[in-house]
Design an enzyme around this catalytic site. Structure first.
Site, PDB file in Angstrom:
ATOM      1  N   GLU A  74      -0.441  -8.724   5.012  1.00  0.00           N
ATOM      2  CA  GLU A  74      -0.112  -8.955   6.424  1.00  0.00           C
ATOM      3  C   GLU A  74      -1.360  -9.008   7.305  1.00  0.00           C
ATOM      4  O   GLU A  74      -1.283  -9.434   8.455  1.00  0.00           O
ATOM      5  CB  GLU A  74       0.868  -7.877   6.923  1.00  0.00           C
ATOM      6  CG  GLU A  74       0.281  -6.491   7.161  1.00  0.00           C
ATOM      7  CD  GLU A  74       0.013  -5.680   5.885  1.00  0.00           C
ATOM      8  OE1 GLU A  74       0.192  -6.223   4.782  1.00  0.00           O
ATOM      9  OE2 GLU A  74      -0.392  -4.502   6.010  1.00  0.00           O
ATOM     10  N   HIS A  85      -3.151  -5.405   1.595  1.00  0.00           N
ATOM     11  CA  HIS A  85      -2.450  -5.662   2.864  1.00  0.00           C
ATOM     12  C   HIS A  85      -2.387  -7.157   3.178  1.00  0.00           C
ATOM     13  O   HIS A  85      -3.163  -7.646   4.004  1.00  0.00           O
ATOM     14  CB  HIS A  85      -3.170  -4.935   4.010  1.00  0.00           C
ATOM     15  CG  HIS A  85      -2.977  -3.460   3.996  1.00  0.00           C
ATOM     16  ND1 HIS A  85      -1.941  -2.837   4.648  1.00  0.00           N
ATOM     17  CD2 HIS A  85      -3.672  -2.490   3.374  1.00  0.00           C
ATOM     18  CE1 HIS A  85      -2.007  -1.536   4.450  1.00  0.00           C
ATOM     19  NE2 HIS A  85      -3.053  -1.292   3.675  1.00  0.00           N
ATOM     20  N   CYS A 127       0.825  -1.213   0.000  1.00  0.00           N
ATOM     21  CA  CYS A 127       0.000   0.000   0.000  1.00  0.00           C
ATOM     22  C   CYS A 127       0.861   1.265   0.000  1.00  0.00           C
ATOM     23  O   CYS A 127       1.482   1.556  -1.016  1.00  0.00           O
ATOM     24  CB  CYS A 127      -0.978  -0.067   1.171  1.00  0.00           C
ATOM     25  SG  CYS A 127      -2.406   0.982   0.926  1.00  0.00           S
TER      26      CYS A 127
HETATM   27  N1  GLN Z   1      -3.553   6.361   0.847  1.00  0.00           N
HETATM   28  C1  GLN Z   1      -2.362   6.113   1.604  1.00  0.00           C
HETATM   29  C2  GLN Z   1      -1.184   6.912   1.061  1.00  0.00           C
HETATM   30  O1  GLN Z   1      -1.300   7.622   0.119  1.00  0.00           O
HETATM   31  C3  GLN Z   1      -2.027   4.641   1.604  1.00  0.00           C
HETATM   32  C4  GLN Z   1      -3.026   3.882   2.425  1.00  0.00           C
HETATM   33  C5  GLN Z   1      -2.471   2.630   3.065  1.00  0.00           C
HETATM   34  O2  GLN Z   1      -1.264   2.412   3.120  1.00  0.00           O
HETATM   35  N2  GLN Z   1      -3.351   1.830   3.632  1.00  0.00           N
HETATM   36  O3  GLN Z   1      -0.104   6.840   1.611  1.00  0.00           O
END
Ligand code: GLN
Length: 199
Positions: free
Chosen positions: A180, A178, A83
């Site tokens: 994890e 995610h 992410c």
């Molecule tokens: N939207 C977040 C960002 O721009 C990422 C979200 C996440 O890691 N769950 O960093």
């Protein structure tokens, strides 16, 4: 030289690195929290967790941590980015544009799945590569980025609809979701195998 029992580093400036520590402990791997470049010495692998990429970049400013991370990753250290971690690594970040470490040949749009549908558990389509198997994979998405382009050195290992959501570029594994947070995720298993193979 990272030995057989060398720890996996968790970038621990901000975000859900503790969930990664638990997932890796379940696979018998030791971890070390990374906050400064000196924490990078002798690691067997590295996790760039989810969280807020803008905050992580701000916290890296004024130190050599970002440059040292890039050097380690270019040197072949196995990486699991999830992410916000994918946003940190991408070649180009849009919506809004943001600087990045630029080691993953992909273009990402931040917060691309809209407000209502931004967080969801989705069944993903997996390419039967790298021992991921053929079963659908669970993807936990939390304000996830969308990958809109990948370079020729990037393999797409899983998709959400038409969107690439799990990428591999050499020893870099990048998930916009995610793994994890999914018990027994094959993605974390694959990362653990990449670390062992490199060790
Ligand atoms: N939207 C977040 C960002 O721009 C990422 C979200 C996440 O890691 N769950 O960093």
């Amino acid at each position: 030289m990272p030995g057989r029992w060398a720890p996996i580093g968790l970038l621990a400036l901000q975000g859900d690195y503790a969930a990664h520590a638990r997932a890796l402990a379940e696979r018998g791997a030791a971890t070390r929290e990374v906050r400064t470049s000196s924490d990078l010495a002798g690691l067997a692998g590295l996790v760039l967790p989810g969280g807020e990429s803008t905050t992580m970049l701000t916290l890296m400013e004024g130190s050599d941590l970002g440059a040292r991370l890039v050097a380690e990753i270019k040197g072949g250290l196995p990486v699991l980015a999830t992410c916000a971690g994918v946003i940190l690594l991408a070649r180009e970040v849009r919506l809004p544009p943001q600087r990045s470490l630029g080691v993953l040949d992909a273009v990402v749009e931040r917060n691309a799945y809209g407000r209502q549908l931004d967080s969801a558990v989705v069944s993903l389509t997996v390419r039967d590569r790298d021992g991921l198997g053929t079963d659908a994979l669970e993807g936990v998405f939390i304000r996830a980025p969308r990958v809109t382009a990948v370079g020729t050195s990037v393999e797409v290992l899983a998709t959400r609809g038409d969107d690439p959501v799990l990428l591999r570029q050499g020893a870099i594994l990048a998930a916009t979701f995610h793994p994890e947070l999914t018990a027994g995720s094959p993605v974390v298993d694959l990362f653990a195998r990449l670390v062992r193979a490199a060790g």
